[in-house]
Design a protein around this motif. Structure first.
Motif, short mmCIF file in Angstrom:
data_model
loop_
_atom_site.label_atom_id
_atom_site.label_comp_id
_atom_site.label_asym_id
_atom_site.label_seq_id
_atom_site.Cartn_x
_atom_site.Cartn_y
_atom_site.Cartn_z
N ASP A 277 0.87 -1.16 0.00
CA ASP A 277 0.00 0.00 0.00
C ASP A 277 0.92 1.22 0.00
N ARG A 278 0.83 2.03 -1.02
CA ARG A 278 1.75 3.17 -1.19
C ARG A 278 1.65 4.17 -0.04
N ASP A 279 0.47 4.36 0.49
CA ASP A 279 0.30 5.33 1.57
C ASP A 279 0.83 4.81 2.91
N LYS A 280 0.67 3.52 3.16
CA LYS A 280 1.07 2.94 4.44
C LYS A 280 2.48 2.37 4.44
N GLY A 281 3.03 2.06 3.26
CA GLY A 281 4.38 1.50 3.16
C GLY A 281 4.49 0.05 3.59
N SER B 139 -4.17 -4.20 -0.15
CA SER B 139 -3.18 -4.04 -1.22
C SER B 139 -2.81 -5.40 -1.83
N LEU B 140 -2.78 -6.44 -1.01
CA LEU B 140 -2.50 -7.77 -1.53
C LEU B 140 -3.61 -8.23 -2.46
N ARG B 141 -4.85 -8.01 -2.06
CA ARG B 141 -5.98 -8.39 -2.91
C ARG B 141 -5.95 -7.62 -4.22
N LYS B 142 -5.69 -6.33 -4.14
CA LYS B 142 -5.67 -5.47 -5.33
C LYS B 142 -4.55 -5.88 -6.29
N ASN B 143 -3.40 -6.28 -5.76
CA ASN B 143 -2.23 -6.54 -6.59
C ASN B 143 -1.84 -8.01 -6.67
N SER B 144 -2.73 -8.90 -6.24
CA SER B 144 -2.40 -10.32 -6.15
C SER B 144 -2.03 -10.95 -7.49
N ALA B 145 -2.51 -10.40 -8.59
CA ALA B 145 -2.18 -10.97 -9.90
C ALA B 145 -0.69 -10.90 -10.20
N PHE B 146 0.03 -9.95 -9.59
CA PHE B 146 1.47 -9.85 -9.81
C PHE B 146 2.20 -11.11 -9.36
N LEU B 147 1.65 -11.82 -8.37
CA LEU B 147 2.25 -13.06 -7.88
C LEU B 147 1.51 -14.30 -8.38
N GLY B 148 0.54 -14.10 -9.25
CA GLY B 148 -0.24 -15.23 -9.73
C GLY B 148 -1.22 -15.74 -8.68
N LEU B 149 -1.62 -14.87 -7.76
CA LEU B 149 -2.51 -15.27 -6.67
C LEU B 149 -3.94 -14.77 -6.86
#
Length: 120
Positions: free
Chosen positions: A39-43, A49-59
């Motif tokens: 999460d860019r705001d929380k660091g 953020s994992l749910r939003k970007n999970s495709a990057f890991l194939g998840l």
């Protein structure tokens, strides 16, 4: 578990990445992976953020409860998010083969340090 095969595949990829990149290269790649998921705001990596970007890991096929469990498992200090160090620790813990290799890298680094200091 819906995504267990995908996670196992990711674990297997960590070991092959380590073979290709070496210890420092692998850590650099893990840092890149962390920055893609955080999460860019929380660091930190949060469930959202994992749910939003999970495709990057194939998840992308993981259920919300599985993603939540991943964040909980990685959150070593209990602050609700996974920081960069916790992420790297989690990735190494997910790959027993990689853990064995990291011990070998540490032994090698210590040996090199000992040899260098022994010559001075």
């Amino acid at each position: 578990m819906a995504g267990a095969g995908e996670l196992n595949g990711f674990q297997d990829n960590l070991a092959s990445m380590a073979d290709k990149l070496g210890g420092e290269g692998l850590i650099a790649e893990l840092c890149k992976g962390f920055s893609l998921l955080m999460d860019r705001d929380k660091g930190v990596i949060t469930f959202e953020s994992l749910r939003k970007n999970s495709a990057f890991l194939g998840l992308q096929d993981f259920r919300d409860d599985e993603l939540r469990s991943m964040v909980e498992e990685g959150d070593l200090d209990g602050d609700g998010g996974v920081d960069q160090m916790e992420f790297c620790v989690l990735m190494f813990r997910l790959s027993p083969e990689l853990m064995e290799r990291s011990e070998a890298w540490l032994e090698h680094a210590l040996y090199q340090e000992f040899v260098q200091h022994g010559k001075n």
